[in-house]
Scaffold this active site. Structure first.
Site, PDB file in Angstrom:
ATOM      1  N   GLY A 186      23.066 -40.723  47.056  1.00 24.97           N
ATOM      2  CA  GLY A 186      24.018 -40.772  45.941  1.00 24.97           C
ATOM      3  C   GLY A 186      25.193 -41.689  46.267  1.00 24.97           C
ATOM      4  N   GLY A 188      27.725 -42.287  44.383  1.00 30.58           N
ATOM      5  CA  GLY A 188      28.788 -41.970  43.429  1.00 30.58           C
ATOM      6  C   GLY A 188      30.113 -41.957  44.181  1.00 30.58           C
ATOM      7  CB  ILE A 190      31.145 -37.364  46.781  1.00 31.11           C
ATOM      8  CG1 ILE A 190      32.001 -36.513  45.840  1.00 31.11           C
ATOM      9  CG2 ILE A 190      31.014 -36.702  48.141  1.00 31.11           C
ATOM     10  CD1 ILE A 190      31.543 -35.078  45.695  1.00 31.11           C
ATOM     11  CD  GLU A 209      23.281 -44.484  42.649  1.00 30.41           C
ATOM     12  OE1 GLU A 209      24.050 -43.736  43.263  1.00 30.41           O
ATOM     13  OE2 GLU A 209      22.779 -44.176  41.538  1.00 30.41           O
ATOM     14  N   GLY A 276      26.043 -35.485  42.538  1.00 25.12           N
ATOM     15  CA  GLY A 276      26.692 -34.931  41.348  1.00 25.12           C
ATOM     16  C   GLY A 276      26.973 -33.444  41.511  1.00 25.12           C
ATOM     17  NE  ARG A 277      31.898 -30.436  42.658  1.00 19.73           N
ATOM     18  CZ  ARG A 277      31.847 -29.645  43.732  1.00 19.73           C
ATOM     19  NH1 ARG A 277      31.314 -30.080  44.869  1.00 19.73           N
ATOM     20  NH2 ARG A 277      32.342 -28.424  43.691  1.00 19.73           N
ATOM     21  CG  HIS A 448      60.870 -59.861  43.506  1.00 15.61           C
ATOM     22  ND1 HIS A 448      59.551 -60.277  43.516  1.00 15.61           N
ATOM     23  CD2 HIS A 448      61.500 -60.561  44.483  1.00 15.61           C
ATOM     24  CE1 HIS A 448      59.395 -61.210  44.441  1.00 15.61           C
ATOM     25  NE2 HIS A 448      60.562 -61.400  45.056  1.00 15.61           N
TER      26      HIS A 448
HETATM   27  P1  FAD Z   1      37.329 -25.528  41.551  1.00 13.65           P
HETATM   28  O1  FAD Z   1      38.293 -26.339  42.310  1.00 13.65           O
HETATM   29  O2  FAD Z   1      35.899 -25.611  41.907  1.00 13.65           O
HETATM   30  O3  FAD Z   1      37.838 -24.024  41.669  1.00 13.65           O
HETATM   31  C1  FAD Z   1      37.132 -22.960  41.132  1.00 13.65           C
HETATM   32  C2  FAD Z   1      37.565 -21.686  41.829  1.00 13.65           C
HETATM   33  O4  FAD Z   1      36.992 -20.570  41.127  1.00 13.65           O
HETATM   34  C3  FAD Z   1      37.068 -21.580  43.253  1.00 13.65           C
HETATM   35  O5  FAD Z   1      38.129 -21.226  44.099  1.00 13.65           O
HETATM   36  C4  FAD Z   1      35.994 -20.491  43.203  1.00 13.65           C
HETATM   37  O6  FAD Z   1      35.908 -19.744  44.405  1.00 13.65           O
HETATM   38  C5  FAD Z   1      36.506 -19.629  42.073  1.00 13.65           C
HETATM   39  N1  FAD Z   1      35.472 -18.849  41.389  1.00 13.65           N
HETATM   40  C6  FAD Z   1      34.296 -19.296  40.868  1.00 13.65           C
HETATM   41  N2  FAD Z   1      33.631 -18.296  40.268  1.00 13.65           N
HETATM   42  C7  FAD Z   1      34.408 -17.180  40.406  1.00 13.65           C
HETATM   43  C8  FAD Z   1      34.255 -15.846  40.006  1.00 13.65           C
HETATM   44  N3  FAD Z   1      33.190 -15.414  39.308  1.00 13.65           N
HETATM   45  N4  FAD Z   1      35.229 -14.966  40.349  1.00 13.65           N
HETATM   46  C9  FAD Z   1      36.328 -15.361  41.039  1.00 13.65           C
HETATM   47  N5  FAD Z   1      36.519 -16.634  41.442  1.00 13.65           N
HETATM   48  C10 FAD Z   1      35.570 -17.534  41.123  1.00 13.65           C
HETATM   49  N6  FAD Z   1      39.155 -34.808  41.951  1.00 13.65           N
HETATM   50  C11 FAD Z   1      40.229 -35.616  41.815  1.00 13.65           C
HETATM   51  O7  FAD Z   1      40.874 -35.606  40.767  1.00 13.65           O
HETATM   52  N7  FAD Z   1      40.623 -36.451  42.832  1.00 13.65           N
HETATM   53  C12 FAD Z   1      39.950 -36.507  44.002  1.00 13.65           C
HETATM   54  O8  FAD Z   1      40.332 -37.266  44.885  1.00 13.65           O
HETATM   55  C13 FAD Z   1      38.808 -35.683  44.173  1.00 13.65           C
HETATM   56  N8  FAD Z   1      38.116 -35.699  45.329  1.00 13.65           N
HETATM   57  C14 FAD Z   1      37.040 -34.871  45.478  1.00 13.65           C
HETATM   58  C15 FAD Z   1      36.333 -34.928  46.666  1.00 13.65           C
HETATM   59  C16 FAD Z   1      35.234 -34.118  46.851  1.00 13.65           C
HETATM   60  C17 FAD Z   1      34.467 -34.194  48.150  1.00 13.65           C
HETATM   61  C18 FAD Z   1      34.863 -33.194  45.832  1.00 13.65           C
HETATM   62  C19 FAD Z   1      33.694 -32.275  46.035  1.00 13.65           C
HETATM   63  C20 FAD Z   1      35.557 -33.138  44.643  1.00 13.65           C
HETATM   64  C21 FAD Z   1      36.651 -33.986  44.449  1.00 13.65           C
HETATM   65  N9  FAD Z   1      37.378 -33.981  43.270  1.00 13.65           N
HETATM   66  C22 FAD Z   1      38.446 -34.817  43.106  1.00 13.65           C
HETATM   67  C23 FAD Z   1      37.023 -33.093  42.147  1.00 13.65           C
HETATM   68  C24 FAD Z   1      37.945 -31.855  42.134  1.00 13.65           C
HETATM   69  O9  FAD Z   1      37.832 -31.194  43.365  1.00 13.65           O
HETATM   70  C25 FAD Z   1      37.538 -30.937  40.994  1.00 13.65           C
HETATM   71  O10 FAD Z   1      37.566 -31.650  39.782  1.00 13.65           O
HETATM   72  C26 FAD Z   1      38.503 -29.756  40.893  1.00 13.65           C
HETATM   73  O11 FAD Z   1      38.511 -29.006  42.088  1.00 13.65           O
HETATM   74  C27 FAD Z   1      38.105 -28.853  39.726  1.00 13.65           C
HETATM   75  O12 FAD Z   1      38.990 -27.785  39.660  1.00 13.65           O
HETATM   76  P2  FAD Z   1      38.566 -26.363  39.061  1.00 13.65           P
HETATM   77  O13 FAD Z   1      39.765 -25.496  39.235  1.00 13.65           O
HETATM   78  O14 FAD Z   1      37.984 -26.554  37.731  1.00 13.65           O
HETATM   79  O15 FAD Z   1      37.388 -25.849  39.993  1.00 13.65           O
HETATM   80  P1  NAI Z   2      28.712 -38.738  40.886  1.00 12.82           P
HETATM   81  O1  NAI Z   2      28.167 -38.330  39.593  1.00 12.82           O
HETATM   82  O2  NAI Z   2      29.991 -39.477  40.957  1.00 12.82           O
HETATM   83  O3  NAI Z   2      27.635 -39.628  41.644  1.00 12.82           O
HETATM   84  C1  NAI Z   2      26.342 -39.178  41.957  1.00 12.82           C
HETATM   85  C2  NAI Z   2      25.492 -40.404  42.253  1.00 12.82           C
HETATM   86  O4  NAI Z   2      24.250 -39.950  42.761  1.00 12.82           O
HETATM   87  C3  NAI Z   2      25.206 -41.230  41.003  1.00 12.82           C
HETATM   88  O5  NAI Z   2      25.467 -42.584  41.271  1.00 12.82           O
HETATM   89  C4  NAI Z   2      23.733 -40.952  40.730  1.00 12.82           C
HETATM   90  O6  NAI Z   2      23.085 -42.036  40.127  1.00 12.82           O
HETATM   91  C5  NAI Z   2      23.223 -40.695  42.137  1.00 12.82           C
HETATM   92  N1  NAI Z   2      21.997 -39.892  42.191  1.00 12.82           N
HETATM   93  C6  NAI Z   2      21.717 -38.765  41.475  1.00 12.82           C
HETATM   94  N2  NAI Z   2      20.504 -38.283  41.819  1.00 12.82           N
HETATM   95  C7  NAI Z   2      20.029 -39.117  42.772  1.00 12.82           C
HETATM   96  C8  NAI Z   2      18.826 -39.151  43.537  1.00 12.82           C
HETATM   97  N3  NAI Z   2      17.888 -38.213  43.379  1.00 12.82           N
HETATM   98  N4  NAI Z   2      18.648 -40.154  44.411  1.00 12.82           N
HETATM   99  C9  NAI Z   2      19.588 -41.108  44.592  1.00 12.82           C
HETATM  100  N5  NAI Z   2      20.752 -41.126  43.902  1.00 12.82           N
HETATM  101  C10 NAI Z   2      20.968 -40.142  43.016  1.00 12.82           C
HETATM  102  O7  NAI Z   2      28.781 -37.399  41.754  1.00 12.82           O
HETATM  103  P2  NAI Z   2      29.414 -37.093  43.164  1.00 12.82           P
HETATM  104  O8  NAI Z   2      29.649 -38.338  43.940  1.00 12.82           O
HETATM  105  O9  NAI Z   2      28.597 -36.012  43.739  1.00 12.82           O
HETATM  106  O10 NAI Z   2      30.835 -36.504  42.764  1.00 12.82           O
HETATM  107  C11 NAI Z   2      30.930 -35.421  41.834  1.00 12.82           C
HETATM  108  C12 NAI Z   2      32.190 -35.514  41.060  1.00 12.82           C
HETATM  109  O11 NAI Z   2      33.316 -35.153  41.856  1.00 12.82           O
HETATM  110  C13 NAI Z   2      32.543 -36.912  40.583  1.00 12.82           C
HETATM  111  O12 NAI Z   2      31.844 -37.268  39.420  1.00 12.82           O
HETATM  112  C14 NAI Z   2      34.005 -36.813  40.319  1.00 12.82           C
HETATM  113  O13 NAI Z   2      34.209 -36.266  39.048  1.00 12.82           O
HETATM  114  C15 NAI Z   2      34.456 -35.839  41.399  1.00 12.82           C
HETATM  115  N6  NAI Z   2      35.082 -36.586  42.488  1.00 12.82           N
HETATM  116  C16 NAI Z   2      36.199 -37.313  42.208  1.00 12.82           C
HETATM  117  C17 NAI Z   2      36.797 -38.062  43.198  1.00 12.82           C
HETATM  118  C18 NAI Z   2      37.990 -38.877  42.848  1.00 12.82           C
HETATM  119  O14 NAI Z   2      38.582 -38.620  41.818  1.00 12.82           O
HETATM  120  N7  NAI Z   2      38.371 -39.830  43.672  1.00 12.82           N
HETATM  121  C19 NAI Z   2      36.290 -38.091  44.569  1.00 12.82           C
HETATM  122  C20 NAI Z   2      35.077 -37.321  44.728  1.00 12.82           C
HETATM  123  C21 NAI Z   2      34.545 -36.580  43.722  1.00 12.82           C
END
Ligand code: FAD
Ligand code: NAI
Length: 471
Positions: A186, A188, A190, A209, A276-277, A448
């Protein structure tokens, strides 16, 4: 049964904890249910704080500093004789930052009077919430419920995680050794961000990818340029690949894949799956509650995050729209305000995106390819950072600012690739939020020497068709 709370929020990620704090600030009796508990400690902040935004940006910053010190400092007159990375210390530092921010949220809950309900929340009918923890169940009634349960990573059935060689993004943020050969499925956000971290620290990184290009939602001018830059930085991205399966043997994983030339395999010390998520709704909602889902499994909401049941809202990753922490938090705030009786609407057209590569990519609004597809007439202005004095002083000349406006000069999109693009993009967001024209920016005085002057010059290019510092 009388309501125990005005508002019960399920989930303490950036959507949930922010919603709970704002609701309490607005005078509503609020509780937040969270099930993430580690060694008896409540873990606030969700994915973002614990295994997402904050840890990934910490490691991106450290690994970038390492590369700068190793490869760039000498050029500008700083000599370092010996430089190395202590990965265990780096991870310890990252964990310390996360831990301090968890404490910060706990303190905010305390000072704002948000009651924490420890355990797993389940929505029953008639706006009741069951909270279960270690075999004990309690039922609470709320006038309003905000679902903020977030998302989970998607997995590949034929490449199952084993927690050691094949891992998800959360484990990839906790590696205690630099893998020699790192595979990532992937390309994407991440995949590219984590690939950049470990590549900078010394891993040979291969990313698989499925699509034929990088970042389809990024404006093409930027996505083409960043592709070349990332390849130069050492990321080997294989496009148009189909993953056939994996075999684990002797602490390494063999990935079998297919591309246009046929079937191949490559061996890795670690393989990260980040494809993806998906919304996290398992065991969250009793069928009789009446809450509906869309065809992708997200909780169905309108543009004010109202679900199909009156008084129940859903915000953040569990609903449609970008999976971004700031979008999640703003939805949380919007819903808290609505519950308190205020009429608030989040502008979904001005949510910024950032990809934390070096240089960073950030954008808001429409891309050129989107406008072409919808047949909207537009004009563009571009200004390269190479022509910006401050970018030269910072030794950061890669990238550009591109501003797109409609025929009446109203800004439709701002696209930035360069140093601090993540900060600069706020100027585009504010401009668009206030329906600014490119001329409004062009006639504004910018300090500037700053990188912001590139935004100013790009606005001049869009509005006036010319800039001062470009031949
Ligand atoms: P979450 O952060 O997932 O929180 C959900 C919470 O609900 C969790 O604590 C979970 O334990 C709790 N929960 C779930 N079900 C229950 C239940 N039934 N009872 C009680 N508690 C429960 N976004 C950005 O904008 N910038 C970034 O740089 C960025 N980097 C990222 C990097 C990575 C590696 C990843 C994986 C994601 C990244 N994201 C980034 C995406 C961002 O983390 C998410 O969009 C954000 O966390 C979503 O917030 P949320 O509160 O909806 O869900
Ligand atoms: P993503 O949707 O950004 O990327 C997933 C990638 O995996 C895509 O390019 C897709 O074509 C590829 N893919 C899917 N299935 C595949 C397969 N079977 N084989 C090969 N490639 C495949 O999802 P990602 O990177 O997991 O991140 C999830 C979300 O978390 C992002 O969409 C974003 O919303 C959030 N995030 C945001 C960040 C930021 O704001 N800087 C940083 C990291 C995550």
């Amino acid at each position: 049964m009388e309501a125990n709370f005005d508002v019960i929020v399920i989930g303490a990620g950036p959507a949930g904890y922010v919603a709970a704090i704002r609701a309490a600030q607005l005078g509503l009796k609020t509780a937040c249910v969270e099930k993430w508990i580690k060694d008896g400690r409540m873990i606030y902040g969700g994915t973002c704080l614990n295994v997402g935004c904050i840890p990934s940006k910490t490691l991106l910053e450290i690994s970038h500093n390492f590369i700068e010190a190793r490869d760039k400092f000498e050029e500008v007159g700083i000599k370092i004789d010996k430089i190395s990375v202590d990965v265990k210390n780096m991870i310890r530092h990252k964990n310390k930052i996360v831990s301090s921010l968890i404490d910060g949220i706990a303190a905010l809950f305390r000072t704002n009077g948000v009651r924490v309900l420890k355990g797993t929340g389940k929505i029953l009918k008639e706006k009741k919430v069951e909270v279960s923890h270690q075999g004990n169940k309690s039922i609470f009634k709320a006038n309003n419920i905000i679902i903020a349960s977030g998302s989970l990573p998607c997995y590949l059935k034929h490449v199952p995680l084993n927690g050691d060689t094949i891992i998800d993004s959360a484990s990839a943020l906790n590696l205690l050794e630099i893998p020699n050969r790192l595979g990532i499925i992937g390309a994407g956000i991440i995949g590219i961000e984590l690939g950049s971290v470990w590549c900078r620290l010394g891993s040979k990184v291969t990313i698989f990818e499925a699509l034929d290009n990088l970042f389809p939602s990024v404006d093409e001018t930027l996505s083409k340029e960043i592709s070349v830059i990332l390849t130069k930085q050492g990321l080997n991205i294989k496009f148009n690949v189909r993953i056939l399966g994996s075999v684990i043997k002797n602490k390494e994983v063999k990935v079998n894949f297919m591309d246009q030339f046929g079937e191949h395999s490559l061996n890795f010390d670690k393989l990260i799956i980040c494809i993806g998520r998906k919304p996290y709704t398992q065991k969250l909602i009793e069928k009789e509650s009446g809450i509906e889902f869309d065809d992708k499994g997200f909780i169905k909401v309108d543009n004010q995050c109202k679900t199909s049941v009156s008084g129940i809202y859903a915000v953040g990753d569990v609903v449609r729209g970008p999976m971004l922490a700031h979008k999640a938090s703003q939805e949380g705030i919007m819903v808290a305000e609505i519950i308190a009786g205020n009429n608030v609407q989040l502008n979904y057209d001005t949510i910024p995106w950032v990809i934390y590569t070096k240089p960073e990519i950030a954008w808001v609004g429409k891309t050129e390819q989107q406008l072409k597809l919808s047949g909207i007439n537009y004009k563009i202005g571009v200004f390269p950072f190479a022509n910006c004095g401050r970018a030269r002083a910072n030794n950061a000349i890669q990238g550009l600012v591109k501003i797109i406006a409609d025929v009446n000069d109203r800004i439709l999109g701002v696209h930035i690739m360069g140093q601090n693009a993540s900060e600069l993009i706020a100027q585009g967001v504010i401009a668009m939020e206030f329906s600014a024209s490119a001329e409004d920016l062009a006639l504004t005085c910018f300090a500037h020497p700053t990188l912001s002057e590139a935004v100013h010059e790009a606005a001049c290019a869009t509005s006036l068709g010319t800039t001062i510092h470009k031949i």
